[in-house]
Design a protein around this motif. Structure first.
Motif, short mmCIF file in Angstrom:
data_model
loop_
_atom_site.label_atom_id
_atom_site.label_comp_id
_atom_site.label_asym_id
_atom_site.label_seq_id
_atom_site.Cartn_x
_atom_site.Cartn_y
_atom_site.Cartn_z
N ARG A 101 45.87 8.49 33.57
CA ARG A 101 46.46 9.67 33.29
C ARG A 101 48.22 8.45 33.25
O ARG A 101 48.15 7.16 33.86
N THR A 102 49.22 8.69 32.62
CA THR A 102 50.39 7.37 33.19
C THR A 102 51.79 7.81 34.05
O THR A 102 52.15 7.32 33.94
N TYR A 103 51.62 9.52 34.32
CA TYR A 103 52.43 9.56 35.38
C TYR A 103 53.79 9.30 34.21
O TYR A 103 54.52 9.38 35.23
N SER A 104 54.47 8.98 32.92
CA SER A 104 55.56 8.68 32.69
C SER A 104 56.63 10.25 32.97
O SER A 104 57.93 9.65 33.45
N GLY A 105 56.45 10.82 33.01
CA GLY A 105 56.72 12.60 32.98
C GLY A 105 57.11 12.70 34.25
O GLY A 105 58.47 13.39 34.10
N ASN A 106 56.21 12.19 35.59
CA ASN A 106 57.18 12.37 37.12
C ASN A 106 57.81 11.56 37.61
O ASN A 106 58.46 12.04 38.69
N ILE A 107 58.48 10.65 37.00
CA ILE A 107 59.24 9.46 36.87
C ILE A 107 60.38 10.53 37.53
O ILE A 107 61.08 11.17 36.43
N ASN A 108 61.32 10.22 38.89
CA ASN A 108 62.74 10.39 38.95
C ASN A 108 62.29 11.99 39.40
O ASN A 108 63.12 12.92 39.68
N LYS A 109 61.11 12.80 39.24
CA LYS A 109 60.68 14.91 39.55
C LYS A 109 60.72 14.44 41.06
O LYS A 109 60.33 13.88 42.01
N THR A 110 61.19 15.79 41.12
CA THR A 110 61.44 16.08 43.32
C THR A 110 60.53 16.47 43.32
O THR A 110 59.41 17.00 42.82
N ILE A 111 59.77 15.81 44.46
CA ILE A 111 58.47 16.04 45.09
C ILE A 111 59.10 16.55 46.79
O ILE A 111 59.40 15.93 47.50
N LYS A 112 58.00 17.48 47.36
CA LYS A 112 58.03 17.40 48.96
C LYS A 112 57.60 17.08 49.67
O LYS A 112 56.15 16.38 49.36
N ILE A 113 57.69 16.42 50.42
CA ILE A 113 57.05 15.40 51.65
C ILE A 113 57.04 15.75 52.63
O ILE A 113 58.09 16.43 53.46
N ILE A 114 56.23 15.02 53.53
CA ILE A 114 56.44 15.54 55.57
C ILE A 114 56.78 14.30 55.48
O ILE A 114 55.62 13.46 55.65
N TYR A 115 56.98 14.23 56.15
CA TYR A 115 57.69 12.74 57.19
C TYR A 115 57.83 12.59 58.76
O TYR A 115 57.82 14.16 59.39
N SER A 116 57.17 11.95 59.11
CA SER A 116 57.16 11.91 61.00
C SER A 116 57.94 11.40 61.29
O SER A 116 59.22 10.35 61.06
N PRO A 117 58.97 11.94 62.10
CA PRO A 117 59.67 12.01 63.26
C PRO A 117 60.11 10.73 63.68
O PRO A 117 60.58 9.93 63.78
N ASP A 118 58.96 10.01 64.59
CA ASP A 118 58.82 8.68 65.20
C ASP A 118 58.84 8.02 64.12
O ASP A 118 59.04 6.71 65.03
N ASN A 119 58.21 8.31 62.78
CA ASN A 119 57.63 6.86 62.48
C ASN A 119 58.80 7.36 60.40
O ASN A 119 57.20 7.33 60.21
N PRO A 120 59.47 7.09 60.07
CA PRO A 120 60.07 7.96 58.66
C PRO A 120 59.09 7.45 57.72
O PRO A 120 58.49 7.82 56.82
N GLN A 121 58.36 5.79 58.20
CA GLN A 121 57.97 5.18 56.71
C GLN A 121 56.77 5.81 56.82
O GLN A 121 55.49 5.30 55.88
N ARG A 122 55.72 6.74 57.70
CA ARG A 122 54.70 7.17 57.86
C ARG A 122 54.55 8.81 57.12
O ARG A 122 54.91 10.14 57.31
N PHE A 123 54.32 8.87 56.02
CA PHE A 123 54.69 10.24 54.84
C PHE A 123 54.05 10.54 54.96
O PHE A 123 53.13 9.37 53.28
N ILE A 124 53.52 11.61 53.94
CA ILE A 124 52.51 12.39 53.01
C ILE A 124 52.80 13.30 51.91
O ILE A 124 53.94 13.89 52.35
N LEU A 125 52.29 13.51 50.81
CA LEU A 125 52.46 14.21 49.79
C LEU A 125 52.31 15.21 50.42
O LEU A 125 51.70 16.19 50.88
N LYS A 126 53.12 16.85 50.43
CA LYS A 126 53.71 18.36 50.47
C LYS A 126 51.96 19.08 49.54
O LYS A 126 52.34 18.50 48.59
#
Length: 160
Positions: A101-126
C-alpha cells in the motif's frame, strides 16, 4: 522498544551463541522467554495507556518504511501544555499488505491517538491491532518455552 543497555545485548547474544554449540534447546528457552517477556511488557503498557492515557487527535505527516518494507506512520499532535510532539507510535503492528500500500491518501489525515501523560512521546493509535501482534508473541513464546522445557525434562521430540 525495550531499552536495554548495550552490555546486556552483548551478554544475551554471547550467551545465545554459546548455547547454540553447547545445548541448542537453551536457545529456544532464551527466545521463548524474550518473546513472552516482550509480550507481557507490551500488554502491561497497553493496559496502562488505555486506562490512564489522554485521547486526542493527531495528524499523519508521512509513513516510514523499515528495511523489510513495513510502513509506520509519523504523527504530529499537540499536548495540553501546548507542546507539539512528532513521532512514531510506541507500539504498531503491520501486516504484509502494508508493504504494497502507498497510504499517500492518508497524509494530513486526522487520526485518534492515546498518549501517556507521563511521557507524551509514548503514544499508540486508538483502535489499532496491537493486541493481535502481542497474542502472536505470546503464542510464539509459549511454543518455544514448551519445546525447551519439554526437552530439558527428557521429552526429546525435536532435539536428540
Amino acid at each position: 522498544m525495550l531499552n536495554f543497555d548495550k552490555k546486556y545485548w552483548i551478554i544475551l547474544i554471547v550467551t545465545f551463541i554459546f548455547c547454540m554449540f553447547f545445548k541448542p534447546v537453551l536457545c529456544f528457552l532464551i527466545l521463548g522467554t524474550f518473546a513472552l517477556g516482550y509480550a507481557c511488557y507490551s500488554l502491561v503498557f497497553l493496559n496502562k495507556i488505555n486506562k490512564n492515557g489522554i485521547e486526542i487527535d493527531g495528524r499523519i505527516l508521512s509513513y516510514e518504511s523499515d528495511s523489510e518494507g513495513y510502513k509506520t506512520p509519523v504523527i504530529e499532535f499537540q499536548i495540553a501544555a501546548g507542546i507539539i510532539i512528532t513521532g512514531k507510535p510506541f507500539l504498531h503492528t503491520s501486516t504484509d499488505l502494508d508493504k504494497f500500500r502507498t497510504y499517500s491518501g492518508n497524509i494530513n489525515k486526522t487520526i485518534k491517538i492515546i498518549y501517556s501523560p507521563d511521557n507524551p512521546q509514548r503514544f499508540i493509535l486508538k483502535n489499532s491491532f496491537n493486541g493481535f501482534g502481542m497474542v502472536l508473541f505470546i503464542i510464539v513464546g509459549l511454543v518455544f518455552l514448551g519445546i525447551s522445557i519439554g526437552n530439558l525434562l527428557g521429552y526429546n521430540a525435536i532435539f536428540n
